[in-house]
Design a protein around this motif. Sequence first.
Motif, PDB file in Angstrom:
ATOM      1  N   THR A 111       0.827  -1.207   0.000  1.00 42.52           N
ATOM      2  CA  THR A 111       0.000   0.000   0.000  1.00 42.52           C
ATOM      3  C   THR A 111       0.860   1.255   0.000  1.00 42.52           C
ATOM      4  O   THR A 111       0.545   2.229  -0.691  1.00 42.52           O
ATOM      5  CB  THR A 111      -0.933   0.006   1.229  1.00 42.52           C
ATOM      6  OG1 THR A 111      -1.814  -1.107   1.158  1.00 42.52           O
ATOM      7  CG2 THR A 111      -1.748   1.288   1.290  1.00 42.52           C
ATOM      8  N   PHE A 271      -6.318   7.499   0.578  1.00 45.00           N
ATOM      9  CA  PHE A 271      -6.269   6.186   1.221  1.00 45.00           C
ATOM     10  C   PHE A 271      -7.593   5.443   1.050  1.00 45.00           C
ATOM     11  O   PHE A 271      -7.607   4.238   0.797  1.00 45.00           O
ATOM     12  CB  PHE A 271      -5.940   6.334   2.708  1.00 45.00           C
ATOM     13  CG  PHE A 271      -5.934   5.021   3.443  1.00 45.00           C
ATOM     14  CD1 PHE A 271      -4.847   4.171   3.344  1.00 45.00           C
ATOM     15  CD2 PHE A 271      -7.021   4.625   4.205  1.00 45.00           C
ATOM     16  CE1 PHE A 271      -4.835   2.951   3.999  1.00 45.00           C
ATOM     17  CE2 PHE A 271      -7.025   3.410   4.864  1.00 45.00           C
ATOM     18  CZ  PHE A 271      -5.917   2.566   4.758  1.00 45.00           C
ATOM     19  N   SER A 309      -3.483   3.065   9.721  1.00 47.31           N
ATOM     20  CA  SER A 309      -3.945   4.027   8.715  1.00 47.31           C
ATOM     21  C   SER A 309      -4.037   5.430   9.298  1.00 47.31           C
ATOM     22  O   SER A 309      -3.640   6.414   8.655  1.00 47.31           O
ATOM     23  CB  SER A 309      -5.309   3.597   8.169  1.00 47.31           C
ATOM     24  OG  SER A 309      -5.251   2.295   7.636  1.00 47.31           O
TER      25      SER A 309
END
Length: 334
Positions: A111, A271, A309
């Motif tokens: 990611t 994101f 995150s």
Amino acid sequence: MSGYLAYIAKRLAQFVLVVFIGINLAYVITHATPIDPVEQSISAVTSFGNTAPGAIEQMRTSLRELYGLEGSAIQQYVVFWKRILRADFGPSMSAFPTPVSTLIARALPWTTGLLVVSTTVTWVLGNWLGGLAGYYQKSRGLKLLGVIAMGLHPIPYYILALLLLIVFGFLWPVLPITGGSAMNLPQAWSWAFVTSVFKHSILPALSLILIGVGSWFLGMRSLVSNVVTEDYVIYAELAGVKSHRILSSYVMRNALVPQVTGLAISLGGIFNGAVITEKVFGYPGVGSLLVDAVYAGDYGLVLGVTTVSILGVSIGVLAIDLLYPLLDPRVKVS
């Protein structure tokens, strides 16, 4: 310099507060779910055959300790923060007994690489083309780019991702449509592996780039259109300064400052788009991990991914926030 140090201290305090509130919200939401990870794990084990009641009770006690569910709500909350500080989210229920931190460590590089590349390309390309379109307003090619950008901007990430998947996976099958690399290929710094990773990342990155470029293009074009009417730009043109120098040194430089702020604001949205895109293409990143954890009711994994995150997006915003006064001397740091 002392003013800038005070500015850094203030932004660091805000960063800590935002992370603290975000993680606490994630904790409350995940613990409000009706799914009991302990009972679900026991149900999965006992479905294969008869198990003695004593063994089940012993298993229940062990699992509650593993998942940090022993004691009162306050004791569970204290244990939770102790684990956060140790980066220990306990075992994953859906991949038991693999630790959550191990699963996140495997998915995070995918990611990170996808977001860093797509965000950088999107921001640079969108602002560059938007700056050209705002300065050379009579160019037909740049006007056409503006129309395309306006058409791409409102399209959701997943719609474009599905369209790319159909076109390049079925109608014109020239690119891989799932996974992060070829199957059974050792993950090492070899030419075969790097090439495979690059090919598998083209479609996920392209879906993020095409949507993002439109937004930055339109914003930069609007900013440059206002800057070119400023007195210092008109004076530079009358003085015979070359157009490319006016564009780079006077127009783009001043118009980029608000775009830096926009980059910090958009990190969370980027994101979110990566989560959807990764799931569509089966990309082995944190987004796919989060969606799978939600479907499995693995709230320990959901909480771990959410925490990472929050930290990642907050750190990105903090970095941009600290660089902002260096880019724009008009910002007061005292």
